[in-house]
Motif scaffolding. Sequence first.
Motif, PDB file in Angstrom:
ATOM      1  N   ALA A  38     -50.572 119.115  11.299  1.00  0.00           N
ATOM      2  CA  ALA A  38     -49.478 119.332  12.143  1.00  0.00           C
ATOM      3  C   ALA A  38     -50.038 120.215  13.290  1.00  0.00           C
ATOM      4  O   ALA A  38     -51.063 120.897  12.966  1.00  0.00           O
ATOM      5  CB  ALA A  38     -48.172 119.875  11.558  1.00  0.00           C
ATOM      6  N   VAL A  39     -49.257 120.354  14.033  1.00  0.00           N
ATOM      7  CA  VAL A  39     -49.603 121.715  15.305  1.00  0.00           C
ATOM      8  C   VAL A  39     -48.425 122.273  15.512  1.00  0.00           C
ATOM      9  O   VAL A  39     -47.257 121.547  15.381  1.00  0.00           O
ATOM     10  CB  VAL A  39     -49.925 121.227  16.618  1.00  0.00           C
ATOM     11  N   VAL A  40     -48.305 123.369  15.748  1.00  0.00           N
ATOM     12  CA  VAL A  40     -47.410 124.488  15.971  1.00  0.00           C
ATOM     13  C   VAL A  40     -47.216 124.519  17.316  1.00  0.00           C
ATOM     14  O   VAL A  40     -48.236 125.099  17.967  1.00  0.00           O
ATOM     15  CB  VAL A  40     -47.397 125.751  15.132  1.00  0.00           C
ATOM     16  N   ILE A  41     -46.086 124.403  18.279  1.00  0.00           N
ATOM     17  CA  ILE A  41     -45.875 124.870  19.649  1.00  0.00           C
ATOM     18  C   ILE A  41     -45.009 126.191  19.572  1.00  0.00           C
ATOM     19  O   ILE A  41     -43.990 126.353  19.236  1.00  0.00           O
ATOM     20  CB  ILE A  41     -45.211 123.707  20.381  1.00  0.00           C
ATOM     21  N   ARG A  60     -53.690 122.112  12.541  1.00  0.00           N
ATOM     22  CA  ARG A  60     -54.809 121.734  13.387  1.00  0.00           C
ATOM     23  C   ARG A  60     -54.904 122.877  14.331  1.00  0.00           C
ATOM     24  O   ARG A  60     -55.875 122.969  14.615  1.00  0.00           O
ATOM     25  CB  ARG A  60     -54.559 120.620  13.823  1.00  0.00           C
ATOM     26  N   ALA A  61     -53.769 123.356  14.955  1.00  0.00           N
ATOM     27  CA  ALA A  61     -53.812 124.025  16.227  1.00  0.00           C
ATOM     28  C   ALA A  61     -52.278 124.883  16.350  1.00  0.00           C
ATOM     29  O   ALA A  61     -51.480 124.385  15.830  1.00  0.00           O
ATOM     30  CB  ALA A  61     -54.127 123.410  17.395  1.00  0.00           C
ATOM     31  N   ILE A  62     -52.593 125.966  16.920  1.00  0.00           N
ATOM     32  CA  ILE A  62     -51.409 126.708  17.433  1.00  0.00           C
ATOM     33  C   ILE A  62     -51.369 126.707  18.970  1.00  0.00           C
ATOM     34  O   ILE A  62     -52.401 127.068  19.504  1.00  0.00           O
ATOM     35  CB  ILE A  62     -51.210 128.207  16.858  1.00  0.00           C
ATOM     36  N   ALA A  84     -55.963 127.945  11.714  1.00  0.00           N
ATOM     37  CA  ALA A  84     -55.904 127.351  13.099  1.00  0.00           C
ATOM     38  C   ALA A  84     -55.967 128.052  14.285  1.00  0.00           C
ATOM     39  O   ALA A  84     -55.963 129.218  14.187  1.00  0.00           O
ATOM     40  CB  ALA A  84     -54.508 126.584  12.893  1.00  0.00           C
ATOM     41  N   PRO A  85     -56.912 127.349  15.036  1.00  0.00           N
ATOM     42  CA  PRO A  85     -57.214 128.002  16.415  1.00  0.00           C
ATOM     43  C   PRO A  85     -55.838 127.945  17.246  1.00  0.00           C
ATOM     44  O   PRO A  85     -55.108 127.076  17.320  1.00  0.00           O
ATOM     45  CB  PRO A  85     -58.365 126.977  17.101  1.00  0.00           C
ATOM     46  N   ILE A  86     -55.800 129.277  17.881  1.00  0.00           N
ATOM     47  CA  ILE A  86     -54.861 129.503  18.885  1.00  0.00           C
ATOM     48  C   ILE A  86     -55.433 128.887  20.239  1.00  0.00           C
ATOM     49  O   ILE A  86     -56.499 129.582  21.039  1.00  0.00           O
ATOM     50  CB  ILE A  86     -54.539 131.131  19.260  1.00  0.00           C
ATOM     51  N   SER A 116     -54.501 115.557  19.919  1.00  0.00           N
ATOM     52  CA  SER A 116     -54.141 114.705  19.120  1.00  0.00           C
ATOM     53  C   SER A 116     -53.814 115.269  17.701  1.00  0.00           C
ATOM     54  O   SER A 116     -54.353 116.159  17.490  1.00  0.00           O
ATOM     55  CB  SER A 116     -55.433 113.654  18.879  1.00  0.00           C
ATOM     56  N   ILE A 117     -52.780 114.785  17.206  1.00  0.00           N
ATOM     57  CA  ILE A 117     -52.138 115.060  15.950  1.00  0.00           C
ATOM     58  C   ILE A 117     -51.402 113.892  15.331  1.00  0.00           C
ATOM     59  O   ILE A 117     -50.877 113.159  15.906  1.00  0.00           O
ATOM     60  CB  ILE A 117     -51.082 116.248  16.133  1.00  0.00           C
TER      61      ILE A 117
END
Length: 211
Positions: A38-41, A60-62, A84-86, A116-117
């Motif tokens: 997942a990614v977090v928004i 996977r990313a923030i 996860a990278p910001i 992509s996620i």
Amino acid sequence: MTVRARIDHLVTSGTFALDGGTWDVDNNVWIVGDDAEAVVIDAAHDAEAILTALGGRRLRAILCTHAHNDHIDAAPALSSATGAPILLHPADLPLWKQTHPDRMPDGELSDGERVSIADVSLEVLHTPGHAPGAVCLYAEALGTVFTGDTLFAGGPGATGRSFSHFPTIIESLRERVLVLPGETVVRTGHGEPTTVGAEAPHLGEWVARGH
């Protein structure tokens, strides 16, 4: 074709601080992904609550819609816990440094980039106005756009504080957001969702009243 990715949502509470003022706020945190990743928004306020909502999935990313403190205050802790990278649009670095002067983002969000996620992609739309580096994230396959504080149910985000500009947010909405399909669900940084079709007819009213 069935889309595997889904959207999870939680609300976290904390404070928004800018220009010497502080306000209590509730923030929407959006998680996009499948059962594996997942990614977090917008990592707002509570890294532990976000970790719980992730449920062991690989983060996977923030993704930061902008760098007001209430949208990024939990990002470094969440990054440290997950690796996860910001990612942030570089125009918002001055705002970021007000909250995290000793921890820079790990990468940039660029206009037109696709993140992509799972089996979907999020298109980065640079939508300055509420903040110089504000972005919206458009997930066409999910029929939704994550607008941060650029668009709410009832109008554009606030532009009365430092780093914001009303004519710019109106241009961003006119050129980048309100041109999306009318059925697109607008998932906002605070409050309830709306749709592009519900908001687009009111653009002239917003301009007339200067919001």
